[in-house]
Design a protein around this motif. Structure first.
Motif, PDB file in Angstrom:
ATOM      1  N   ARG A 153      33.256  28.887  45.213  1.00  0.00           N
ATOM      2  CA  ARG A 153      33.174  28.288  43.880  1.00  0.00           C
ATOM      3  C   ARG A 153      33.569  29.269  42.771  1.00  0.00           C
ATOM      4  O   ARG A 153      33.887  28.838  41.680  1.00  0.00           O
ATOM      5  CB  ARG A 153      31.735  27.798  43.620  1.00  0.00           C
ATOM      6  CG  ARG A 153      31.219  26.832  44.666  1.00  0.00           C
ATOM      7  CD  ARG A 153      31.994  25.539  44.667  1.00  0.00           C
ATOM      8  NE  ARG A 153      31.787  24.810  43.446  1.00  0.00           N
ATOM      9  CZ  ARG A 153      30.766  23.973  43.244  1.00  0.00           C
ATOM     10  NH1 ARG A 153      29.869  23.778  44.182  1.00  0.00           N
ATOM     11  NH2 ARG A 153      30.650  23.332  42.099  1.00  0.00           N
ATOM     12  N   GLU A 154      33.516  30.558  43.045  1.00  0.00           N
ATOM     13  CA  GLU A 154      33.840  31.547  42.017  1.00  0.00           C
ATOM     14  C   GLU A 154      34.703  32.650  42.618  1.00  0.00           C
ATOM     15  O   GLU A 154      34.521  33.027  43.781  1.00  0.00           O
ATOM     16  CB  GLU A 154      32.570  32.162  41.417  1.00  0.00           C
ATOM     17  CG  GLU A 154      31.691  31.189  40.655  1.00  0.00           C
ATOM     18  CD  GLU A 154      30.491  31.875  40.025  1.00  0.00           C
ATOM     19  OE1 GLU A 154      30.393  33.105  40.159  1.00  0.00           O
ATOM     20  OE2 GLU A 154      29.662  31.186  39.412  1.00  0.00           O
ATOM     21  N   VAL A 155      35.645  33.154  41.821  1.00  0.00           N
ATOM     22  CA  VAL A 155      36.479  34.279  42.243  1.00  0.00           C
ATOM     23  C   VAL A 155      36.538  35.285  41.104  1.00  0.00           C
ATOM     24  O   VAL A 155      36.274  34.959  39.940  1.00  0.00           O
ATOM     25  CB  VAL A 155      37.906  33.824  42.627  1.00  0.00           C
ATOM     26  CG1 VAL A 155      37.869  32.776  43.720  1.00  0.00           C
ATOM     27  CG2 VAL A 155      38.660  33.301  41.410  1.00  0.00           C
ATOM     28  N   ILE A 156      36.870  36.502  41.458  1.00  0.00           N
ATOM     29  CA  ILE A 156      37.136  37.555  40.475  1.00  0.00           C
ATOM     30  C   ILE A 156      38.618  37.895  40.555  1.00  0.00           C
ATOM     31  O   ILE A 156      39.130  38.176  41.641  1.00  0.00           O
ATOM     32  CB  ILE A 156      36.268  38.793  40.744  1.00  0.00           C
ATOM     33  CG1 ILE A 156      34.790  38.471  40.490  1.00  0.00           C
ATOM     34  CG2 ILE A 156      36.710  39.962  39.868  1.00  0.00           C
ATOM     35  CD1 ILE A 156      33.853  39.616  40.793  1.00  0.00           C
ATOM     36  N   ALA A 157      39.311  37.827  39.435  1.00  0.00           N
ATOM     37  CA  ALA A 157      40.742  38.091  39.384  1.00  0.00           C
ATOM     38  C   ALA A 157      40.973  39.550  38.981  1.00  0.00           C
ATOM     39  O   ALA A 157      40.491  39.996  37.941  1.00  0.00           O
ATOM     40  CB  ALA A 157      41.428  37.150  38.402  1.00  0.00           C
TER      41      ALA A 157
ATOM     42  N   ARG B 163      32.159  37.562  45.621  1.00  0.00           N
ATOM     43  CA  ARG B 163      32.750  38.496  46.580  1.00  0.00           C
ATOM     44  C   ARG B 163      34.144  38.050  47.000  1.00  0.00           C
ATOM     45  O   ARG B 163      34.674  38.505  48.001  1.00  0.00           O
ATOM     46  CB  ARG B 163      31.850  38.619  47.811  1.00  0.00           C
ATOM     47  CG  ARG B 163      30.618  39.492  47.575  1.00  0.00           C
ATOM     48  CD  ARG B 163      31.027  40.936  47.360  1.00  0.00           C
ATOM     49  NE  ARG B 163      29.880  41.822  47.150  1.00  0.00           N
ATOM     50  CZ  ARG B 163      29.414  42.172  45.974  1.00  0.00           C
ATOM     51  NH1 ARG B 163      29.989  41.675  44.889  1.00  0.00           N
ATOM     52  NH2 ARG B 163      28.396  42.991  45.861  1.00  0.00           N
ATOM     53  N   VAL B 164      34.739  37.151  46.211  1.00  0.00           N
ATOM     54  CA  VAL B 164      36.105  36.697  46.458  1.00  0.00           C
ATOM     55  C   VAL B 164      37.000  37.307  45.389  1.00  0.00           C
ATOM     56  O   VAL B 164      36.848  36.999  44.202  1.00  0.00           O
ATOM     57  CB  VAL B 164      36.203  35.165  46.437  1.00  0.00           C
ATOM     58  CG1 VAL B 164      37.625  34.712  46.730  1.00  0.00           C
ATOM     59  CG2 VAL B 164      35.237  34.556  47.436  1.00  0.00           C
ATOM     60  N   PHE B 165      37.934  38.168  45.790  1.00  0.00           N
ATOM     61  CA  PHE B 165      38.801  38.882  44.854  1.00  0.00           C
ATOM     62  C   PHE B 165      40.249  38.417  45.045  1.00  0.00           C
ATOM     63  O   PHE B 165      40.759  38.418  46.169  1.00  0.00           O
ATOM     64  CB  PHE B 165      38.718  40.391  45.064  1.00  0.00           C
ATOM     65  CG  PHE B 165      37.320  40.943  44.944  1.00  0.00           C
ATOM     66  CD1 PHE B 165      36.714  41.060  43.711  1.00  0.00           C
ATOM     67  CD2 PHE B 165      36.608  41.317  46.068  1.00  0.00           C
ATOM     68  CE1 PHE B 165      35.431  41.552  43.600  1.00  0.00           C
ATOM     69  CE2 PHE B 165      35.325  41.816  45.973  1.00  0.00           C
ATOM     70  CZ  PHE B 165      34.730  41.934  44.724  1.00  0.00           C
ATOM     71  N   VAL B 166      40.885  38.023  43.953  1.00  0.00           N
ATOM     72  CA  VAL B 166      42.302  37.676  43.957  1.00  0.00           C
ATOM     73  C   VAL B 166      43.054  38.804  43.270  1.00  0.00           C
ATOM     74  O   VAL B 166      42.801  39.105  42.099  1.00  0.00           O
ATOM     75  CB  VAL B 166      42.545  36.342  43.234  1.00  0.00           C
ATOM     76  CG1 VAL B 166      44.042  36.039  43.176  1.00  0.00           C
ATOM     77  CG2 VAL B 166      41.808  35.211  43.940  1.00  0.00           C
ATOM     78  N   VAL B 167      43.967  39.436  44.003  1.00  0.00           N
ATOM     79  CA  VAL B 167      44.690  40.611  43.510  1.00  0.00           C
ATOM     80  C   VAL B 167      46.115  40.187  43.167  1.00  0.00           C
ATOM     81  O   VAL B 167      46.891  39.815  44.046  1.00  0.00           O
ATOM     82  CB  VAL B 167      44.689  41.735  44.560  1.00  0.00           C
ATOM     83  CG1 VAL B 167      45.381  42.979  43.997  1.00  0.00           C
ATOM     84  CG2 VAL B 167      43.260  42.063  44.982  1.00  0.00           C
ATOM     85  N   HIS B 168      46.451  40.264  41.875  1.00  0.00           N
ATOM     86  CA  HIS B 168      47.771  39.858  41.386  1.00  0.00           C
ATOM     87  C   HIS B 168      48.340  41.015  40.582  1.00  0.00           C
ATOM     88  O   HIS B 168      48.164  41.103  39.363  1.00  0.00           O
ATOM     89  CB  HIS B 168      47.626  38.606  40.532  1.00  0.00           C
ATOM     90  CG  HIS B 168      48.936  38.004  40.100  1.00  0.00           C
ATOM     91  ND1 HIS B 168      49.959  37.689  40.976  1.00  0.00           N
ATOM     92  CD2 HIS B 168      49.390  37.643  38.860  1.00  0.00           C
ATOM     93  CE1 HIS B 168      50.960  37.177  40.311  1.00  0.00           C
ATOM     94  NE2 HIS B 168      50.646  37.145  39.014  1.00  0.00           N
ATOM     95  N   VAL B 169      49.035  41.931  41.286  1.00  0.00           N
ATOM     96  CA  VAL B 169      49.528  43.161  40.667  1.00  0.00           C
ATOM     97  C   VAL B 169      50.980  43.385  41.079  1.00  0.00           C
ATOM     98  O   VAL B 169      51.586  42.554  41.752  1.00  0.00           O
ATOM     99  CB  VAL B 169      48.650  44.371  41.080  1.00  0.00           C
ATOM    100  CG1 VAL B 169      47.233  44.191  40.570  1.00  0.00           C
ATOM    101  CG2 VAL B 169      48.652  44.546  42.589  1.00  0.00           C
ATOM    102  N   ASN B 170      51.519  44.527  40.698  1.00  0.00           N
ATOM    103  CA  ASN B 170      52.877  44.889  41.075  1.00  0.00           C
ATOM    104  C   ASN B 170      52.882  45.556  42.448  1.00  0.00           C
ATOM    105  O   ASN B 170      51.929  46.254  42.818  1.00  0.00           O
ATOM    106  CB  ASN B 170      53.490  45.846  40.047  1.00  0.00           C
ATOM    107  CG  ASN B 170      53.650  45.175  38.694  1.00  0.00           C
ATOM    108  OD1 ASN B 170      54.101  44.042  38.608  1.00  0.00           O
ATOM    109  ND2 ASN B 170      53.270  45.889  37.636  1.00  0.00           N
ATOM    110  N   PRO B 171      53.948  45.372  43.225  1.00  0.00           N
ATOM    111  CA  PRO B 171      53.983  45.968  44.570  1.00  0.00           C
ATOM    112  C   PRO B 171      53.857  47.482  44.576  1.00  0.00           C
ATOM    113  O   PRO B 171      53.298  48.062  45.510  1.00  0.00           O
ATOM    114  CB  PRO B 171      55.336  45.513  45.118  1.00  0.00           C
ATOM    115  CG  PRO B 171      55.712  44.334  44.298  1.00  0.00           C
ATOM    116  CD  PRO B 171      55.131  44.574  42.938  1.00  0.00           C
ATOM    117  N   ASP B 172      54.354  48.130  43.536  1.00  0.00           N
ATOM    118  CA  ASP B 172      54.408  49.589  43.560  1.00  0.00           C
ATOM    119  C   ASP B 172      53.056  50.244  43.327  1.00  0.00           C
ATOM    120  O   ASP B 172      52.897  51.431  43.602  1.00  0.00           O
ATOM    121  CB  ASP B 172      55.408  50.074  42.503  1.00  0.00           C
ATOM    122  CG  ASP B 172      56.787  49.489  42.716  1.00  0.00           C
ATOM    123  OD1 ASP B 172      57.495  49.940  43.627  1.00  0.00           O
ATOM    124  OD2 ASP B 172      57.132  48.550  41.975  1.00  0.00           O
ATOM    125  N   SER B 173      52.086  49.516  42.792  1.00  0.00           N
ATOM    126  CA  SER B 173      50.782  50.129  42.520  1.00  0.00           C
ATOM    127  C   SER B 173      49.632  49.381  43.178  1.00  0.00           C
ATOM    128  O   SER B 173      48.480  49.749  43.013  1.00  0.00           O
ATOM    129  CB  SER B 173      50.535  50.182  41.008  1.00  0.00           C
ATOM    130  OG  SER B 173      50.578  48.874  40.452  1.00  0.00           O
TER     131      SER B 173
END
Length: 932
Positions: free
Chosen positions: A171-175, A229-239
């Motif tokens: 029900r909840e995520v951390i971006a 405890r659900v993490f969505v990771v939306h970053v650049n490939p290089d870092s």
């Protein structure tokens, strides 16, 4: 220093550039002929995960186009590379340098941030921009008409993540995202997608591009203290790997955590030289999305060619290389159509670009593409199959049929556990197979293969924990002054006790994790608190939950989440009753006078009919007239108790008796039931018999103080507020009902069924409920919206119900002797002839038919037994004829005559039968004689 040199170089180019005054590049003859070459710019970061794969793919595509005589015959693509160096400012300068060279199309950039800036440039100069890697959803806006994305938008990727979250029930995520156009806009779409699934982003953890490891460490330490405890990771490939490295050190890659990465992670892992055992150890258990590209012969051929490309810097490629390759072919096909339709590659000066106030920038050197808009329209209308699949655009200029692979990373690589497409959602079947069937996004059609989660476990993580800040749940409990069996203040360790508290504590013990909590009394203890305000306090985050006798109603479910109901409830009406005075003649009251008369008449009728049918053959119905009359009466009324002693021998008599006994059975049963009701029922003291009569009356109504019933009666039933009387406890209930409306009391009380059951028990059942429950609801525990505890406690309550513990707790606190639920009027218990006329009709018809058959048979027998000469024997005189004699003959003489003849016939038959049976005798002369 390097950036300063680049800026200076760009400015010098703008100042001293000189344009060759041609309208068409490479054109030496007729302007309508195809040019010999077309300048095409390529703008991206060479030394990046995407750039190292895209650069050789673009170069290979240009070579393939130039060597293919069927595409752009007579025209070559002149490719011009420029490196943006991962900088928005440098990218802008490089874009201006490309514009100086009169490029017809720019392929790139890969960065969404740079694409936003360059889009403003190409808008002014009318140069199409084909981006194979800028996935920011906002770039598809109408603001950028010359921007065309040849890869999948993050809009669809975020909806794929939302479907994943819904599939696993989180029900909840951390971006966690990079704070630039690419990160912010993608996470914004994710929030919208989650809200449609009744989920949300509980916290947005943003960091600046190129943030040091220490900043990322501080960021993850903060999010680790939160609930989700659900993490969505939306970053650049290089870092991006830095995040997982820090998470590994903080113990955040263990059981219970969920990590979902967008397509940047598979793009990085597909470059084989970057993948090593240490990297895979950081990513064990991560779920990632990858652009789906169907397997085809074109893709296999390109894969085999990759190792022979001279300009490649990596031994493998990712999906962005396929999109970059297809971008070149898209341009080639579009230019071919563009030229076939008479298009020209020509440029002209824009009057809006002029130097003022002595400026030396020479803005007039920048020229716009005359037919750029036409080329854009041609590009959007193209439809062909490339390495990445079908290349066709929808009205929003996005590629049709977006799809992603869902990967589970672990071991030495990744494992595909399913697919996502906007056509059928999550599935284990490849999208091109699903396209052949009707779209189906129902929950029953969503499937994925098993996942190995962080911590090397196959058990699905719950997705949340209690925050690590040591703060227990603040649970509000209503401070009741009445009906304390449900919840009340206590001197024990908990501070509260009651039926509701026992259920909550038992449910919490069934949870697979600890739930630290403290109870807070809500109210002043002088009167029952307002339950609506209590629920509103939970919705406003003043309390984490509300535990007690809280009714689940529609208005409350809009602001909080409730658990499964632990007890059924509903509004009922209570009224006063009066005892019925027993009369000496009460036994006559079950039937009406008409019913008594008809019943008595039928008793006599049936007795007479049976006597007629049985008199000839049954000796019990013979004798002196007085005896026979007594027999008729005795037989008739003895059937009422099934105590008749006379045997019935005739068939017709038995038929009549069977039907009559059935009628007697029904009458006896109805009489007994009605008489029992008269002696035991109580009468209402008011005219209120249900919800309809309550609404139509004008008498005052009592309601419990603090409950939702007060507002419900006003808002839903339109009852005047002046009629309602708030009552605090059971004593006020009883007094108000006993006084009645004429003496300042109430005509009825409206309250919930659990309270009324306690009230009736404690008042020795002196009052009664009338009508049915006119609302159906229940009691549940209230939590803040989207609280995972509401779901887990609902499961625990169901377990308590199945194990019987819920009933045992009910018996402990609410083990009451039930009172009769409803009262009824005595007058309604009288039984009239209307209810039984059918039975009497059947019985009467049977009697009539039996008598008719009997008399027909009697007359037939009389005619058969009359002597032949009897008619002549009494011919004259006329007054002595047998007809007159017959007219004067009684019914008894007729029956005796028929009986006499039947007796004579029986005697003759008997004598003949005995003669046949007598043995033959010898005569005196020795001869045998036969009987005559």
């Amino acid at each position: 220093m390097e950036a300063v040199l680049l800026i200076r170089r760009a400015l010098m180019l703008l100042i001293f550039s000189r344009r060759v005054p041609v309208e068409v590049m490479g054109l030496t003859g007729n302007a309508s002929a195809r040019p010999s070459f077309v300048n095409v710019g390529a703008l991206f970061t060479f030394d990046s995960v995407i750039g190292r794969a895209a650069k050789p793919a673009i170069a290979a595509a240009v070579d393939d186009v130039n060597s293919d005589s069927t595409v752009l015959p007579g025209t070559k693509l002149n490719l011009i590379f420029h490196d943006t160096n991962c900088s928005g400012f440098v990218g802008t300068i490089k874009a201006l340098e490309l514009m100086e060279k009169d490029v017809a199309v720019v392929i790139g950039p890969q960065s969404s941030g740079i694409a936003h800036v360059i889009s403003h440039v190409v808008n002014e100069l009318h140069v199409p921009l084909l981006s194979f890697a800028a996935t920011d959803p906002t770039l598809s806006a109408l603001q950028f008409p010359y921007f065309l994305r040849t890869t999948q938008s993050d809009y669809f990727q975020m909806y794929a993540i939302a479907d994943l979250v819904e599939f696993y029930g989180w029900r909840e995520v951390i971006a966690i995202f990079v704070d630039d156009d690419y990160g912010r806009n993608g996470i914004s779409v994710l929030g919208d997608a989650l809200s449609k699934k009744r989920a949300k982003i509980s916290y947005k953890a943003a960091f600046t591009p190129g943030a040091p490891r220490s900043d990322i460490n501080d960021l993850l330490v903060g999010v680790n203290l939160m609930e989700s405890r659900v993490f969505v990771v939306h970053v650049n490939p290089d870092s991006g790997l830095t995040i997982f490295s820090v998470a590994k050190n903080l113990g955040m890659m263990t059981a219970g955590y969920v990590w979902i990465a967008t397509d940047w992670l598979p793009s990085m892992l597909e470059l084989s030289e970057l993948v090593d055992p240490n990297t895979m150890d950081l990513l064990h258990g991560v779920i990632a999305l990858r652009h789906y590209t169907p397997d085809s012969d074109l893709k296999k051929s390109f894969t085999s060619r990759w190792k022979d490309l001279k300009s490649k810097e990596t031994s493998s490629f990712n999906s962005y290389a396929l999109y970059a390759y297809d971008s070149v072919w898209l341009l080639a096909y579009a230019l071919d159509v563009f030229f076939n339709e008479g298009g020209n590659i020509s440029f002209s000066s824009d009057p809006r670009l002029h130097d003022t106030n002595g400026s030396t920038l020479h803005l007039t050197a920048l020229r716009s593409f005359d037919e750029g808009q036409k080329l854009v329209q041609t590009l959007v209308g193209m439809n062909f199959t490339g390495l990445s699949g079908q290349i066709q655009f929808d009205p929003d200029k996005n590629l049709i049929r977006p799809a992603f692979d869902i990967l589970n990373i672990g071991g030495n690589g990744s494992r595909r556990i399913g697919y996502w497409s906007n056509y059928s959602g999550i599935s284990v079947v490849a999208p091109e197979i699903l396209y052949m069937n009707p779209p189906n996004t129902s929950s029953s059609n969503q499937h994925l293969y098993s996942v190995i989660w962080p911590g090397e476990t196959t058990n699905q993580p719950r997705g949340w924990v209690f925050p690590n800040n040591g703060k227990p749940l603040q649970i509000a409990v209503p401070y009741r002054v009445s009906y304390k069996e449900f919840v009340t203040k206590d001197k024990g360790p908990l501070g509260v006790k009651g039926y509701c508290i026992d259920i909550f504590e038992a449910a919490v013990k069934l949870l697979p994790y600890a739930v630290p909590h403290t109870y807070m009394l809500y109210g002043d203890g002088l009167r029952n608190p307002s339950y609506s305000n209590l629920v509103y306090g939970v919705a406003q985050n003043k309390y984490d939950a509300a535990v007690g006798d809280v009714t689940i109603i529609t208005n409350r479910t809009k602001i909080v989440d409730f658990t499964q109901p632990f007890i059924e409830s509903g509004l009922v009406i209570v009224v006063p009753v009066k005892e019925t005075k027993t009369s000496p003649w009460a036994f006559l009251r079950p039937f009406t006078a008409e019913m008594w008369c008809v019943t008595g008449a039928f008793f006599l009728l049936v007795g007479a009919v049976v006597w007629i049918l049985e008199h000839r053959q049954n000796h019990e119905f013979r004798g002196p007239p007085s005896h026979q009359l007594i027999t008729i009466f005795w037989f008739s009324f003895s059937t009422m108790f099934f105590a008749h002693r006379e045997n019935i021998v005739s068939t017709l008599g038995r038929l009549v008796l069977i039907l009559w006994l059935f009628v007697v059975l029904i009458i006896n049963s109805s009489y007994t039931a009605s008489l029992t009701s008269i002696f035991t029922v109580q009468q209402l003291s008011t005219q209120i018999e249900g919800i309809d009569s309550l609404i139509s009356s004008i008498d005052p109504i009592g309601v419990q103080d603090g409950t939702f019933a007060y507002n419900y009666l006003i808002e839903e039933l339109n009852i005047a507020e002046s009629r309602l009387r708030p009552l605090k406890n059971m004593d006020e209930y009883a007094n108000a009902l006993q006084l009645g409306p004429k003496r300042g009391g109430v005509a009825a009380i409206v309250d919930e069924l659990p309270y009324i059951e306690l009230f009736l028990y404690n008042t020795d059942c002196k009052f009664r409920t009338v009508g049915q429950e006119f609302t159906k609801s229940g009691w549940g525990f209230a939590f803040q919206r989207d609280s995972p505890l509401a779901v887990d406690l609902s499961t625990a309550i169901l377990q308590l119900s199945e194990s019987g513990d819920l009933q045992r707790m009910h018996d402990k606190w609410l083990s009451l002797q039930g009172c009769s639920s409803q009262a009824s009027q005595v007058d309604g218990n009288k039984l009239s002839l209307t209810s039984f006329w059918g039975l009497f009709l059947i019985c009467g018809v049977a009697c009539f038919l039996s008598l008719a058959v009997f008399f027909c048979r009697l007359c037939s027998q009389y005619r058969r037994y009359q002597p032949e000469g009897e008619g002549q024997e009494i011919e004259a005189p006329e007054h002595t004829r047998p007809r007159r004699a017959m007219r004067s003959t009684s019914f008894k003489d007729l029956i005796d005559f028929v009986d006499k003849k039947e007796a004579e016939i029986k005697e003759i038959l008997k004598r003949k039968s005995s003669d046949h049976k007598r043995p033959a005798s010898q005569s005196s002369d020795g001869q045998t004689s036969s009987p005559s």
